[in-house]
Design a protein around this motif. Structure first.
Motif, PDB file in Angstrom:
ATOM      1  N   GLU A 162      20.858  41.071  69.120  1.00 46.29           N
ATOM      2  CA  GLU A 162      21.352  39.827  68.538  1.00 46.29           C
ATOM      3  C   GLU A 162      20.791  39.604  67.140  1.00 46.29           C
ATOM      4  O   GLU A 162      21.487  39.112  66.242  1.00 46.29           O
ATOM      5  CB  GLU A 162      21.006  38.658  69.456  1.00 46.29           C
ATOM      6  CG  GLU A 162      21.807  38.696  70.753  1.00 46.29           C
ATOM      7  CD  GLU A 162      21.473  37.569  71.701  1.00 46.29           C
ATOM      8  OE1 GLU A 162      22.360  37.179  72.488  1.00 46.29           O
ATOM      9  OE2 GLU A 162      20.319  37.090  71.685  1.00 46.29           O
ATOM     10  N   PHE A 207      23.736  31.587  74.123  1.00 48.45           N
ATOM     11  CA  PHE A 207      23.691  32.501  72.984  1.00 48.45           C
ATOM     12  C   PHE A 207      23.030  31.829  71.785  1.00 48.45           C
ATOM     13  O   PHE A 207      23.107  30.606  71.626  1.00 48.45           O
ATOM     14  CB  PHE A 207      25.104  32.940  72.593  1.00 48.45           C
ATOM     15  CG  PHE A 207      25.777  33.794  73.627  1.00 48.45           C
ATOM     16  CD1 PHE A 207      25.590  35.167  73.643  1.00 48.45           C
ATOM     17  CD2 PHE A 207      26.581  33.227  74.597  1.00 48.45           C
ATOM     18  CE1 PHE A 207      26.190  35.953  74.600  1.00 48.45           C
ATOM     19  CE2 PHE A 207      27.189  33.998  75.562  1.00 48.45           C
ATOM     20  CZ  PHE A 207      26.994  35.369  75.561  1.00 48.45           C
ATOM     21  N   LEU A 243      30.156  35.526  72.909  1.00 52.79           N
ATOM     22  CA  LEU A 243      30.662  36.603  73.751  1.00 52.79           C
ATOM     23  C   LEU A 243      32.168  36.652  73.566  1.00 52.79           C
ATOM     24  O   LEU A 243      32.887  35.769  74.019  1.00 52.79           O
ATOM     25  CB  LEU A 243      30.294  36.334  75.210  1.00 52.79           C
ATOM     26  CG  LEU A 243      30.662  37.428  76.213  1.00 52.79           C
ATOM     27  CD1 LEU A 243      29.819  38.676  75.982  1.00 52.79           C
ATOM     28  CD2 LEU A 243      30.454  36.916  77.636  1.00 52.79           C
ATOM     29  N   GLU A 282      29.413  41.217  72.304  1.00 52.14           N
ATOM     30  CA  GLU A 282      28.938  40.059  71.554  1.00 52.14           C
ATOM     31  C   GLU A 282      29.157  40.295  70.068  1.00 52.14           C
ATOM     32  O   GLU A 282      28.903  41.390  69.556  1.00 52.14           O
ATOM     33  CB  GLU A 282      27.447  39.847  71.850  1.00 52.14           C
ATOM     34  CG  GLU A 282      26.862  38.575  71.280  1.00 52.14           C
ATOM     35  CD  GLU A 282      25.401  38.377  71.678  1.00 52.14           C
ATOM     36  OE1 GLU A 282      24.844  37.308  71.394  1.00 52.14           O
ATOM     37  OE2 GLU A 282      24.823  39.315  72.281  1.00 52.14           O
TER      38      GLU A 282
END
Length: 306
Positions: free
Chosen positions: A65, A87, A93, A202
């Motif tokens: 991420e 998130f 997502l 993602e």
């Protein structure tokens, strides 16, 4: 876009998953250059401590991420069972792919089934969900915590002379190791992890170009089922590794059947509930609330305070 960079963990299974997405993109867009960027996560580094004690499933996605937010990669491929329900700001997502076999699988060192190995078996797993459900059925078994990639766990089974280990069937199938499976564990015996068997992609929330490019990879039926499961988990506040399972299926008319479970770590208390509905989020929330009302809240309080 002429080039797209996929972020992935470096394990064989993670690479299979990323290479699968890579192949799909290359087939769909022949002129597109698709590059893999291997990233090591904290979950890959810390192998001697149970996940529940070091931060839970988020340990497998944080570095990916960060790379997304920094623009080093354009998308990250995850096993859905490793993806937290919340998130970081700016990420989303975008796609959930068609699900592979969601079941857990028993790999026996001696070839004996779970029913054949006897009451004093030593079984390897790092999952509190698996541990709790195993002990509910086989209270005299000894659960040995083992972590690492699939091959590492198989090696530990031999080194520690365990009677067997529990792994995700989908992972073994993807690595062409299905022949090692002694038996598949049906959801009636062991409810799978949230999202088990599905892949998630993602991306940056404002990256419409990548979102449009990968939209063809989404599977609507799997997406709806996994959304129901993830809502269950989110409502239960299962942010770290906890003894929570959830599995949803859908019929031809789009009706979803969701079953959830919360169990004490010793398997002595097991709270299960199932329901059907059309709205994934409403269904997941309803099943979770019933579990909480029926005793799951007290079980989770004990787990979180340990």
């Amino acid at each position: 876009m002429k080039k797209i960079v996929i972020g992935t963990r470096a394990s064989k299974l993670a690479l299979w998953q990323a290479e699968h997405i890579q192949a799909c993109l290359e087939k769909r867009y022949p002129s597109l250059e698709v590059v893999l960027e291997k990233i090591t996560t904290q979950g890959d580094k810390i192998l001697d401590t149970p996940l529940a004690l070091v931060g839970g499933k988020g340990l497998f996605v944080k570095e990916l991420e960060t790379a997304l937010l920094e623009g080093t990669i354009d998308l990250a491929v995850h096993s859905m069972k490793d993806v937290p329900t919340v998130f970081p700001e700016g990420l989303t997502l975008s796609v959930i792919t068609e699900r592979d076999d969601p079941r857990d699988a028993f790999v026996s060192r001696t070839g004996k089934t779970m029913a054949e190995i006897g009451p004093k078996a030593r079984i390897g797993t790092s999952s509190l969900r698996r541990q709790a459900q195993l002990l509910a059925h086989y209270p005299e078994w000894e659960i040995v915590s083992i972590r690492g990639n699939v091959q590492t766990r198989l090696n530990k089974m031999e080194e520690l002379q365990l009677d067997g280990i529990i792994l995700a069937a989908a992972g073994l199938r993807r690595l062409e190791l299905a022949h090692l499976i002694t038996e598949y564990i049906e959801p009636a015996t062991m409810i799978p992890a949230i999202g088990q068997g599905a892949l998630g992609i993602e991306i940056r929330e404002n990256d419409s170009a990548v979102a449009e490019m990968i939209a063809f990879l989404a599977d609507e039926t799997t997406s709806r089922c996994v959304r129901a499961e993830r809502t269950l988990l989110r409502t239960l506040e299962g942010g770290c590794q906890v003894p929570i399972g959830g599995y949803a299926t859908s019929d031809a008319a789009g009706n979803i059947a969701l079953e959830g479970i919360v169990a004490s770590l010793d398997g002595q208390e097991v709270i299960r509930h199932s329901a059907r509905g059309n709205d994934p989020e409403a269904l997941g929330n309803a099943v979770a609330q019933t579990l909480l009302d029926n005793g799951a809240r007290e079980i989770l309080d004990v787990v979180y305070n340990q």
